[in-house]
Scaffold this motif. Structure first.
Motif, PDB file in Angstrom:
ATOM      1  N   ARG A 178      13.851  44.628 137.854  1.00  0.00           N
ATOM      2  CA  ARG A 178      12.681  44.823 138.707  1.00  0.00           C
ATOM      3  C   ARG A 178      13.021  45.702 139.917  1.00  0.00           C
ATOM      4  O   ARG A 178      12.192  46.476 140.399  1.00  0.00           O
ATOM      5  CB  ARG A 178      12.143  43.465 139.185  1.00  0.00           C
ATOM      6  CG  ARG A 178      10.802  43.583 139.895  1.00  0.00           C
ATOM      7  CD  ARG A 178      10.259  42.251 140.307  1.00  0.00           C
ATOM      8  NE  ARG A 178      11.112  41.593 141.289  1.00  0.00           N
ATOM      9  CZ  ARG A 178      10.800  40.459 141.918  1.00  0.00           C
ATOM     10  NH1 ARG A 178       9.653  39.853 141.637  1.00  0.00           N
ATOM     11  NH2 ARG A 178      11.618  39.918 142.778  1.00  0.00           N
ATOM     12  N   ALA A 179      14.246  45.565 140.424  1.00  0.00           N
ATOM     13  CA  ALA A 179      14.662  46.429 141.527  1.00  0.00           C
ATOM     14  C   ALA A 179      14.940  47.847 141.018  1.00  0.00           C
ATOM     15  O   ALA A 179      14.561  48.830 141.642  1.00  0.00           O
ATOM     16  CB  ALA A 179      15.896  45.845 142.211  1.00  0.00           C
ATOM     17  N   LEU A 213      14.025  43.689 156.421  1.00  0.00           N
ATOM     18  CA  LEU A 213      13.465  42.334 156.481  1.00  0.00           C
ATOM     19  C   LEU A 213      13.735  41.699 157.842  1.00  0.00           C
ATOM     20  O   LEU A 213      13.036  40.775 158.257  1.00  0.00           O
ATOM     21  CB  LEU A 213      14.045  41.447 155.371  1.00  0.00           C
ATOM     22  CG  LEU A 213      13.521  41.684 153.955  1.00  0.00           C
ATOM     23  CD1 LEU A 213      14.258  40.809 152.953  1.00  0.00           C
ATOM     24  CD2 LEU A 213      12.027  41.437 153.860  1.00  0.00           C
ATOM     25  N   ASN A 220      17.472  46.607 154.785  1.00  0.00           N
ATOM     26  CA  ASN A 220      16.198  46.881 154.099  1.00  0.00           C
ATOM     27  C   ASN A 220      14.973  46.500 154.933  1.00  0.00           C
ATOM     28  O   ASN A 220      13.858  46.486 154.434  1.00  0.00           O
ATOM     29  CB  ASN A 220      16.154  46.228 152.712  1.00  0.00           C
ATOM     30  CG  ASN A 220      15.920  44.738 152.769  1.00  0.00           C
ATOM     31  OD1 ASN A 220      15.903  44.149 153.846  1.00  0.00           O
ATOM     32  ND2 ASN A 220      15.746  44.122 151.621  1.00  0.00           N
ATOM     33  N   MET A 226      16.364  45.418 146.413  1.00  0.00           N
ATOM     34  CA  MET A 226      17.131  44.220 146.782  1.00  0.00           C
ATOM     35  C   MET A 226      17.040  43.178 145.664  1.00  0.00           C
ATOM     36  O   MET A 226      15.969  42.952 145.102  1.00  0.00           O
ATOM     37  CB  MET A 226      16.551  43.647 148.082  1.00  0.00           C
ATOM     38  CG  MET A 226      17.164  42.341 148.508  1.00  0.00           C
ATOM     39  SD  MET A 226      18.169  42.573 149.995  1.00  0.00           S
ATOM     40  CE  MET A 226      18.251  40.922 150.624  1.00  0.00           C
ATOM     41  N   ARG A 248      19.742  42.255 155.061  1.00  0.00           N
ATOM     42  CA  ARG A 248      18.343  42.129 155.484  1.00  0.00           C
ATOM     43  C   ARG A 248      18.004  43.104 156.614  1.00  0.00           C
ATOM     44  O   ARG A 248      16.861  43.526 156.745  1.00  0.00           O
ATOM     45  CB  ARG A 248      18.045  40.694 155.901  1.00  0.00           C
ATOM     46  CG  ARG A 248      18.124  39.703 154.722  1.00  0.00           C
ATOM     47  CD  ARG A 248      18.177  38.259 155.202  1.00  0.00           C
ATOM     48  NE  ARG A 248      16.978  37.917 155.948  1.00  0.00           N
ATOM     49  CZ  ARG A 248      15.843  37.515 155.398  1.00  0.00           C
ATOM     50  NH1 ARG A 248      15.760  37.386 154.100  1.00  0.00           N
ATOM     51  NH2 ARG A 248      14.801  37.229 156.140  1.00  0.00           N
ATOM     52  N   PHE A 294      17.897  39.105 145.107  1.00  0.00           N
ATOM     53  CA  PHE A 294      18.157  37.909 145.911  1.00  0.00           C
ATOM     54  C   PHE A 294      18.963  36.861 145.139  1.00  0.00           C
ATOM     55  O   PHE A 294      18.926  36.815 143.907  1.00  0.00           O
ATOM     56  CB  PHE A 294      16.827  37.263 146.331  1.00  0.00           C
ATOM     57  CG  PHE A 294      15.994  38.101 147.251  1.00  0.00           C
ATOM     58  CD1 PHE A 294      16.008  37.892 148.623  1.00  0.00           C
ATOM     59  CD2 PHE A 294      15.184  39.108 146.749  1.00  0.00           C
ATOM     60  CE1 PHE A 294      15.234  38.665 149.473  1.00  0.00           C
ATOM     61  CE2 PHE A 294      14.400  39.885 147.591  1.00  0.00           C
ATOM     62  CZ  PHE A 294      14.433  39.659 148.956  1.00  0.00           C
ATOM     63  N   SER A 321      18.221  33.799 144.880  1.00  0.00           N
ATOM     64  CA  SER A 321      17.312  32.886 144.176  1.00  0.00           C
ATOM     65  C   SER A 321      16.299  33.640 143.303  1.00  0.00           C
ATOM     66  O   SER A 321      15.199  33.156 143.066  1.00  0.00           O
ATOM     67  CB  SER A 321      16.583  32.025 145.207  1.00  0.00           C
ATOM     68  OG  SER A 321      16.076  32.842 146.252  1.00  0.00           O
ATOM     69  N   GLU A 373      13.699  35.164 142.860  1.00  0.00           N
ATOM     70  CA  GLU A 373      12.387  35.478 143.428  1.00  0.00           C
ATOM     71  C   GLU A 373      11.513  36.330 142.519  1.00  0.00           C
ATOM     72  O   GLU A 373      10.813  37.236 142.951  1.00  0.00           O
ATOM     73  CB  GLU A 373      12.520  36.129 144.810  1.00  0.00           C
ATOM     74  CG  GLU A 373      13.190  35.231 145.825  1.00  0.00           C
ATOM     75  CD  GLU A 373      12.603  33.832 145.899  1.00  0.00           C
ATOM     76  OE1 GLU A 373      11.379  33.680 145.728  1.00  0.00           O
ATOM     77  OE2 GLU A 373      13.386  32.881 146.096  1.00  0.00           O
ATOM     78  N   LEU A 374      11.564  36.036 141.222  1.00  0.00           N
ATOM     79  CA  LEU A 374      10.556  36.613 140.326  1.00  0.00           C
ATOM     80  C   LEU A 374       9.222  35.990 140.706  1.00  0.00           C
ATOM     81  O   LEU A 374       9.180  34.920 141.307  1.00  0.00           O
ATOM     82  CB  LEU A 374      10.896  36.293 138.867  1.00  0.00           C
ATOM     83  CG  LEU A 374      12.213  36.887 138.365  1.00  0.00           C
ATOM     84  CD1 LEU A 374      12.474  36.437 136.934  1.00  0.00           C
ATOM     85  CD2 LEU A 374      12.193  38.403 138.451  1.00  0.00           C
TER      86      LEU A 374
END
Lengths: 229, 219
Positions: free
Chosen positions: A137-138, A53, A51, A69, A48, A71, A73, A75-76
Motif C-alpha cells: 500500500r505504501a 505526523l 513524514n 510509511m 514521524r 507502521f 501495527s 493500520e490497514l
C-alpha cells in the motif's frame, strides 16, 4: 548521487522533554539506512517528524518528493478488502486511472505472494500477510523514500522472515529506505549505513560492519550487548 | 376474548397505528439528524458549540420524555408558538433521541484509533477524505448496534404521546377501555400492534448489523 532527504539540526520537544536533539544526516537516492537504539530513544519520533505526523521545534527537514510509511501495527483499513486498501489512495489522492492502479496492485501483490488474498478483508489475514499488504500500500504510491517503523515488532517470530524478505527485495530494487528495527541480523544484512540513536541524539552514524563489529562508543557497545546471550 | 370486538376494533387501532408509525419514525429521523450534527460537533471539538451540545445531551438524556413533552406542549403556546400535538410529539421524540444518537455516533467516531488517521495522512489523503472514506465507515459499523437499540427504544417511547392527547395506539387503547370496558381485547390489540411496529425493525436491524459488521469483525 542525489540527496533525497536532508535533515539539519532537527530538535523535537514534548513540553520540556527533548525527544530529539540536534539531529543531522542526509539520505541519498537508493540508500538503505537502518536506525537502531534502545526503546524510547526517539527512533519512531524521528520517522514521524520526517513524514510530517509530528511538528518539529527547530531545524529543517528537506525531502525531495513524497514519503511512504509502514507502521508497526499495519493500520490497514479494516472495512475494505485488500485490493480496495491498495487502490484507494492512488485513485483518490493521485487521481490515477482505476485500471492502471488495479494492474499495478495485482502485480505488487503477486510479488509479495498474496495474489490469492486480493478480495479478503484484513481480519482474515495473518500479521505477516497484513504487513506485506501494508508495504504494498505504501509502495503503490511510488514514494521517493520509504519509512519503516518497527514493522516486525508485533509479529510472531515465524512471520518476521516473510516481511523482512519483502524489504530485502525492495533493497535489491534500489529503493531508498529508512528502517527502524530491532532485528540486528537483518539490520546488518540490509543497511548501507547504520544510525545509532540514544537519548534523542545520533551517537554513531557509520557502516554496518563497523557498527556491529567495532562500535566506537561505549553506549553502542552497551546497546549491542543487550542482544547477546 | 371476544373476536367480534377485536374485528370491530382493528380498523380503529389501524388508524392509530399509522399515526404512531408516522410520528415515531419522523421523531427517529429528527433524532438521527440531530445525532449526526451533535456527534460531528463533539468529534471535531468546535469550541462554543461543543459546550452547547454537551448541555443539550445531558439535559435530554436525564429527563423523562413525558416531562419534555409537557414542556413542549404547554411551553410553546405560552411563548406564543401555536403547534399541533403531532408536531410536539415528533419534536419531543427527536430531541430525546438526538441526545442518545449524539452519544452513540460520537463514541463510534472516537473508537476509531488515532493511528488509522495517521496512516491515512501518510498516504496523502485530505482531511475530508479521511473523515468520509476512512473514519466514518468504521465509526458507523462500530455504532450500528447502539443505533438500532436507540431506534427501538424511541419507537417504544411513542407510548407516552397519549399524555399530550395524540390519538396514538396507547391513547386509543385507554380510550376504548374507558368507554366500553373491553380491557382484554384492547390490551391484546395494543400489544399486537406494537409488536407489528417493532418486530420488523428488530429483524432489519439484525440484518443490517450482520451485513455491515461482517467485513470488519467477521461473523
Amino acid at each position: 548521487m542525489d540527496e533525497i532527504l536532508k535533515i539539519e539540526h532537527l530538535t523535537k520537544k514534548y513540553d520540556d522533554i527533548t525527544v530529539l536533539n540536534d539531529i543531522s544526516f542526509t539520505v541519498k537516492k537508493g540508500e538503505v539506512i537502518v536506525i537502531v537504539g534502545p526503546s524510547g530513544c526517539g527512533k519512531s519520533t524521528l520517522l514521524r517528524c520526517i513524514n510530517g505526523l509530528e511538528g518539529i521545534n527547530d531545524g529543517k527537514v528537506d525531502i525531495q518528493g513524497k514519503t511512504g510509511m509502514v507502521f508497526q501495527s499495519y493500520e490497514l483499513f479494516p472495512h475494505m478488502s485488500v485490493l480496495q486498501n491498495l487502490m484507494l489512495a492512488p485513485i483518490k489522492v493521485q487521481k490515477r486511472k482505476k485500471d492502471e492502479v488495479k494492474t499495478e496492485a495485482l502485480q505488487l501483490l503477486e510479488r509479495v505472494g498474496l495474489s490469492s488474498k486480493k478480495d479478503n478483508y484484513p481480519r482474515q489475514l495473518s500479521g505477516g500477510q497484513k504487513q506485506r499488504v501494508a508495504i504494498v500500500r505504501a509502495l503503490i504510491m511510488h514514494p521517493e523514500i520509504l519509512l519503516f517503523d518497527e514493522v516486525t515488532a508485533a509479529l510472531d517470530p515465524e512471520m518476521v522472515r516473510e516481511v523482512l524478505d519483502v524489504i530485502l527485495d525492495l533493497a535489491k530494487q534500489d529503493k531508498t529506505m529508512l528502517i527502524v528495527t530491532h532485528e540486528m541480523a537483518f539490520a546488518r544484512a540490509i543497511a548501507d549505513r547504520v544510525i545509532f540513536l540514544d537519548g534523542g541524539e545520533i551517537v554513531e552514524d557509520t557502516l554496518p560492519r563497523e557498527f556491529f563489529d567495532a562500535p566506537h562508543t561505549d553506549r553502542a557497545k552497551r546497546f549491542l550487548k543487550t542482544f547477546e546471550f | 376474548m371476544d373476536t367480534g370486538v377485536i374485528s370491530k376494533y382493528i380498523p380503529i387501532f389501524a388508524k392509530a397505528f399509522l399515526l404512531t408509525l408516522k410520528t415515531g419514525w419522523l421523531g427517529v429521523l429528527l433524532a438521527f439528524l440531530l445525532g449526526i450534527a451533535g456527534a460531528f460537533v463533539l468529534y471535531f471539538k468546535f469550541p462554543l458549540l461543543s459546550a452547547v451540545i454537551k448541555c443539550y445531551v445531558e439535559l435530554f438524556r436525564n429527563t423523562p420524555l413525558l416531562v419534555q413533552l409537557f414542556f413542549i406542549y404547554y411551553g410553546l403556546p405560552a411563548l406564543g408558538i401555536r403547534t399541533s400535538a403531532e408536531f410536539c410529539g415528533v419534536l419531543g421524540l427527536g430531541l430525546l433521541g438526538g441526545s442518545y444518537m449524539t452519544e452513540s455516533i460520537r463514541s463510534g467516531l472516537e473508537a476509531v484509533p488515532q493511528i488509522q488517521k495517521e496512516s491515512a495522512v501518510s498516504l496523502g489523503f485530505t482531511k475530508k477524505q479521511i473523515f468520509l472514506d476512512i473514519i466514518l465507515p468504521q465509526a458507523f459499523t462500530i455504532s450500528i448496534p447502539g443505533l438500532i437499540a436507540n431506534v427501538i427504544f424511541l419507537l417504544k417511547e411513542t407510548s407516552v404521546f397519549s399524555a399530550i392527547s395524540l390519538m396514538d395506539l396507547m391513547f386509543t387503547a385507554k380510550d376504548l377501555i374507558g368507554l366500553y370496558y373491553d380491557t382484554t381485547e384492547s390490551l391484546f390489540l395494543l400489544v399486537v400492534f406494537y409488536i407489528l411496529m417493532l418486530l420488523p425493525v428488530s429483524f432489519a436491524g439484525s440484518i443490517i448489523e450482520k451485513k455491515t459488521r461482517f467485513k470488519m469483525f467477521g461473523d
